[in-house]
Design an enzyme around this catalytic site. Structure first.
Site, PDB file in Angstrom:
ATOM      1  N   THR A  51       0.831  -1.212   0.000  1.00  0.00           N
ATOM      2  CA  THR A  51       0.000   0.000   0.000  1.00  0.00           C
ATOM      3  C   THR A  51       0.859   1.254   0.000  1.00  0.00           C
ATOM      4  O   THR A  51       0.447   2.298  -0.495  1.00  0.00           O
ATOM      5  CB  THR A  51      -0.923  -0.026   1.242  1.00  0.00           C
ATOM      6  OG1 THR A  51      -1.840  -1.095   1.066  1.00  0.00           O
ATOM      7  CG2 THR A  51      -1.689   1.262   1.415  1.00  0.00           C
TER       8      THR A  51
ATOM      9  N   ASP B 212       0.163  -6.525   5.003  1.00  0.00           N
ATOM     10  CA  ASP B 212      -0.578  -7.756   5.289  1.00  0.00           C
ATOM     11  C   ASP B 212       0.302  -8.929   5.726  1.00  0.00           C
ATOM     12  O   ASP B 212      -0.100  -9.717   6.583  1.00  0.00           O
ATOM     13  CB  ASP B 212      -1.434  -8.160   4.079  1.00  0.00           C
ATOM     14  CG  ASP B 212      -2.675  -7.289   3.949  1.00  0.00           C
ATOM     15  OD1 ASP B 212      -3.004  -6.574   4.927  1.00  0.00           O
ATOM     16  OD2 ASP B 212      -3.301  -7.306   2.887  1.00  0.00           O
TER      17      ASP B 212
HETATM   18  N1  ASP Z   1      -2.828  -5.444   0.882  1.00  0.00           N
HETATM   19  C1  ASP Z   1      -1.765  -4.471   1.157  1.00  0.00           C
HETATM   20  C2  ASP Z   1      -0.443  -5.198   1.159  1.00  0.00           C
HETATM   21  O1  ASP Z   1      -0.172  -5.904   2.102  1.00  0.00           O
HETATM   22  C3  ASP Z   1      -2.017  -3.834   2.465  1.00  0.00           C
HETATM   23  C4  ASP Z   1      -0.982  -2.844   2.911  1.00  0.00           C
HETATM   24  O2  ASP Z   1       0.136  -2.747   2.433  1.00  0.00           O
HETATM   25  O3  ASP Z   1      -1.314  -2.087   3.867  1.00  0.00           O
HETATM   26  O4  ASP Z   1       0.325  -5.081   0.229  1.00  0.00           O
END
Ligand code: ASP
Length: 319
Positions: free
Chosen positions: A17, A97
């Site tokens: 993210t 994650d």
């Molecule tokens: N789904 C994303 C990831 O883990 C969530 C994040 O980075 O906050 O890449």
């Protein structure tokens, strides 16, 4: 000629993210993770101009898809960089994650006198108050601090030991906590300081990755999943126990059957905080980390056992 001293840091990008892009600045969910390159992340933080930075895109994924292949590449990139005497430290940008697993993986296999700092963000780079730029700046600054040597996670102004970090919240910017970082606790009359990390497990990149799964104790848990997994060839099982390490009688019997069949077992608590205190009556091996991290521990342990077997077979062949 420029004689200004600038700290040298390598930033390895893997996506997440922190590199995410949304359609509007108010959007904090439903964005596209891993859209921006690590160079673009650096360019968005003017204060990083004071550092001598090198960047490398090791992967570009939403960390829900973190893979063993990326871990192997990341390990190789970090080991190569640690051998560069000019570098002060390494930063890894990652998704939140599976951050606790990658941090644990690196913490268990690296021997480093330099900081290896993982960082991430809960909000995409396009958010009105994106947390990524500050986290990246903090991580780079931390990576220049020799007293932070080891694998660390730097998020929201907080620094966690890589082996003890856990994601506790799916949305808040202060999403991370640690299972071990209080200065000490009183447990069963014992003054308990955070456990020292055991010796690193040697990592041999070319070995196959074993099949390891996690099962959880729960109301009505009858152990059928364990039997089915053993029948299907699972090699390691993390058992997320209730409370302080308890398993239903049926689950315990199934786990003992699995152990007899040669499956590696480790028990953790399924509670969101803390760890199992003392040795539960069932006597199964326990670990004070999250179920996701215990899975990494079993992957590494089984691979290491395979490496030992391979070395023994080779020695035998040599006579
Ligand atoms: N789904 C994303 C990831 O883990 C969530 C994040 O980075 O906050 O890449």
């Amino acid at each position: 000629m420029d004689f200004t001293f600038r700290h040298r840091v390598l930033i390895l990008g893997t996506g997440g993210t922190i590199a995410g892009v949304a359609e509007s600045s108010a959007q904090h969910t439903g964005y596209r993770a891993a859209a921006l390159s690590v160079e673009q992340l650096v360019a968005a933080v003017p204060a990083l101009a004071g550092f001598d930075l090198e960047t490398r895109q090791v992967a570009q994924v939403d960390s829900k898809n973190m893979s063993y292949a990326i871990w192997t590449d990341l390990h190789a990139a970090v080991v190569a960089a640690l051998g560069d005497g000019q570098l002060d430290g390494i930063v890894i940008t990652h998704g939140t994650d599976t951050l606790e697993e990658t941090a644990y993986f690196l913490a268990r296999i690296l021997v480093t006198a330099k900081p290896v700092v993982l960082t991430a963000a809960m909000r995409p780079a396009t958010a009105v108050s994106a947390d990524g730029p500050q986290n990246l700046l903090d991580a780079v600054q931390l990576a220049t601090n020799a007293s932070a040597a080891g694998v660390r996670v730097c998020m929201h102004g907080q620094v966690f030991a890589g082996y003890a970090v856990r994601k506790r919240h799916p949305y808040a910017v202060d999403a991370f906590t640690s299972s071990r970082e209080r200065s000490a606790t009183m447990e069963e009359g014992f003054y308990t300081t955070p456990a020292a990390l055991p010796e690193p497990i040697p990592f041999e990149p070319d070995l196959p990755w074993p099949w390891v799964e996690a099962v959880s104790n729960a109301a009505g848990q009858d152990g059928r999943t364990v039997d089915a997994l053993v029948a299907a060839g699972v090699q390691g099982l993390v058992v997320a126990a209730t409370g302080n390490g308890t398993l239903s009688d049926a689950l315990l019997e199934a786990v003992r059957r699995a152990q007899k069949a040669g499956v590696e077992i480790v028990v953790v608590s399924r509670c969101a905080e803390g760890h199992i205190v003392g040795q539960p009556e069932h006597g199964l091996p326990v670990l004070g980390v999250t179920a996701a991290q215990a899975r990494v521990e079993l992957l590494l342990l089984i691979r290491w056992k395979q490496a030992m077997q391979r070395a023994r077979a080779a020695a035998k062949q040599r006579g």
